[in-house]
Scaffold this active site. Structure first.
Site, PDB file in Angstrom:
ATOM      1  N   ASP A  87       2.048   3.110   1.961  1.00  0.00           N
ATOM      2  CA  ASP A  87       3.427   2.918   1.512  1.00  0.00           C
ATOM      3  C   ASP A  87       3.775   4.039   0.532  1.00  0.00           C
ATOM      4  OD1 ASP A  87       5.453   0.175   1.384  1.00  0.00           O
ATOM      5  OD2 ASP A  87       5.764   1.773  -0.088  1.00  0.00           O
ATOM      6  N   ILE A  88       4.989   4.559   0.650  1.00  0.00           N
ATOM      7  CA  ILE A  88       5.422   5.691  -0.182  1.00  0.00           C
ATOM      8  C   ILE A  88       5.647   5.265  -1.634  1.00  0.00           C
ATOM      9  CG2 ILE A  88       7.952   5.480   0.109  1.00  0.00           C
ATOM     10  CD1 ILE A  88       7.936   8.493   0.837  1.00  0.00           C
TER      11      ILE A  88
ATOM     12  N   ASN B  36       8.039  -9.310   4.983  1.00  0.00           N
ATOM     13  CA  ASN B  36       9.403  -9.602   4.544  1.00  0.00           C
ATOM     14  C   ASN B  36      10.292  -9.682   5.777  1.00  0.00           C
ATOM     15  OD1 ASN B  36       8.779  -9.514   1.773  1.00  0.00           O
ATOM     16  ND2 ASN B  36       8.939  -7.284   1.753  1.00  0.00           N
TER      17      ASN B  36
ATOM     18  N   GLY C 263      13.908  -9.251   0.918  1.00  0.00           N
ATOM     19  CA  GLY C 263      13.415  -7.953   0.471  1.00  0.00           C
ATOM     20  C   GLY C 263      13.108  -6.977   1.591  1.00  0.00           C
ATOM     21  N   GLN C 264      13.441  -7.331   2.835  1.00  0.00           N
ATOM     22  CA  GLN C 264      13.182  -6.383   3.925  1.00  0.00           C
ATOM     23  C   GLN C 264      14.191  -5.240   3.848  1.00  0.00           C
ATOM     24  OE1 GLN C 264      13.282  -7.979   7.936  1.00  0.00           O
ATOM     25  NE2 GLN C 264      12.382  -6.115   8.807  1.00  0.00           N
TER      26      GLN C 264
ATOM     27  N   HIS D 136       6.702  -4.839  10.299  1.00  0.00           N
ATOM     28  CA  HIS D 136       5.577  -4.271   9.559  1.00  0.00           C
ATOM     29  C   HIS D 136       4.950  -5.343   8.695  1.00  0.00           C
ATOM     30  CE1 HIS D 136       9.202  -3.712   7.044  1.00  0.00           C
ATOM     31  NE2 HIS D 136       8.413  -3.933   6.004  1.00  0.00           N
TER      32      HIS D 136
ATOM     33  N   HIS E  20       2.700  -5.644   5.148  1.00  0.00           N
ATOM     34  CA  HIS E  20       2.173  -4.967   3.957  1.00  0.00           C
ATOM     35  C   HIS E  20       0.745  -5.464   3.726  1.00  0.00           C
ATOM     36  CE1 HIS E  20       6.183  -3.691   2.186  1.00  0.00           C
ATOM     37  NE2 HIS E  20       6.590  -4.649   2.989  1.00  0.00           N
TER      38      HIS E  20
HETATM   39  P1  AMP Z   1      10.151  -3.878   3.341  1.00  0.00           P
HETATM   40  O1  AMP Z   1      10.853  -3.842   2.013  1.00  0.00           O
HETATM   41  O2  AMP Z   1       9.279  -5.073   3.562  1.00  0.00           O
HETATM   42  O3  AMP Z   1      11.116  -3.627   4.487  1.00  0.00           O
HETATM   43  O4  AMP Z   1       9.118  -2.669   3.296  1.00  0.00           O
HETATM   44  C1  AMP Z   1       9.461  -1.355   3.578  1.00  0.00           C
HETATM   45  C2  AMP Z   1       8.474  -0.487   2.870  1.00  0.00           C
HETATM   46  O5  AMP Z   1       8.554   0.810   3.413  1.00  0.00           O
HETATM   47  C3  AMP Z   1       8.722  -0.354   1.351  1.00  0.00           C
HETATM   48  O6  AMP Z   1       7.592  -0.865   0.644  1.00  0.00           O
HETATM   49  C4  AMP Z   1       8.895   1.156   1.157  1.00  0.00           C
HETATM   50  O7  AMP Z   1       8.292   1.635  -0.035  1.00  0.00           O
HETATM   51  C5  AMP Z   1       8.214   1.722   2.391  1.00  0.00           C
HETATM   52  N1  AMP Z   1       8.679   3.028   2.811  1.00  0.00           N
HETATM   53  C6  AMP Z   1       9.961   3.480   2.865  1.00  0.00           C
HETATM   54  N2  AMP Z   1       9.995   4.743   3.343  1.00  0.00           N
HETATM   55  C7  AMP Z   1       8.700   5.099   3.586  1.00  0.00           C
HETATM   56  C8  AMP Z   1       8.079   6.287   4.069  1.00  0.00           C
HETATM   57  N3  AMP Z   1       8.776   7.373   4.429  1.00  0.00           N
HETATM   58  N4  AMP Z   1       6.731   6.286   4.176  1.00  0.00           N
HETATM   59  C9  AMP Z   1       5.993   5.217   3.812  1.00  0.00           C
HETATM   60  N5  AMP Z   1       6.524   4.063   3.359  1.00  0.00           N
HETATM   61  C10 AMP Z   1       7.863   4.010   3.241  1.00  0.00           C
END
Ligand code: AMP
Ligand code: ZN
Length: 117
Positions: free
Chosen positions: A35-36, A90, A96-97, A103, A105
């Site tokens: 995760d970024i 999520n 929080g999605q 995906h 986490h």
């Molecule tokens: P959610 O909030 O459950 O939809 O999770 C989406 C996740 O994607 C968040 O934790 C973000 O930090 C992560 N995210 C967004 N952009 C990127 C990216 N380019 N590379 C890796 N993770 C990312």
């Protein structure tokens, strides 16, 4: 068609290699990358290559891939040396999605709160 790549989807672009990611595991049908914006020492996302808006939609359409997602999440945790970890799906903006490509986490490496929220 269900599962087809979406041109406006961030995670479809990561699957296609159009946006870079720190990939930790890859199978024919899943991808795991860091995760970024990590919320724990280990914070990895495991996604199907196919586009579904959330985990339940994936499980309805392709239950085998949904199972593989969970197995891969466990392998990520094992690779990271974690016996204790949390899996989070999520679903919906109110939960929080922010990325509407299924995906899970994988979080671990620190004491996680006992509560769910
Ligand atoms: P959610 O909030 O459950 O939809 O999770 C989406 C996740 O994607 C968040 O934790 C973000 O930090 C992560 N995210 C967004 N952009 C990127 C990216 N380019 N590379 C890796 N993770 C990312
Ligand atoms: Zn997608």
């Amino acid at each position: 068609m269900a599962g087809e790549p979406q041109s406006d989807c961030l995670f479809c672009k990561i699957v296609a290699g159009e946006i870079p990611a720190t990939v930790v595991r890859k199978t024919e049908r899943t991808l795991a990358f860091r995760d970024i914006n990590p919320q724990a020492p280990t914070h990895v996302l495991v996604i199907p290559h196919a586009h579904y808006p959330n985990a339940a939609a994936l499980a309805e359409a392709e239950p085998e891939v949904a199972g593989e997602l969970l197995a891969e999440a466990g392998r990520v945790a094992a690779d990271e040396g974690l016996s204790d970890y949390r899996l989070i799906f999520n679903t919906g903006a109110g939960a929080g999605q922010t990325v509407f490509h299924a995906h899970v986490h994988v979080l671990g490496g620190r004491q996680l709160h006992e509560g769910l929220v």
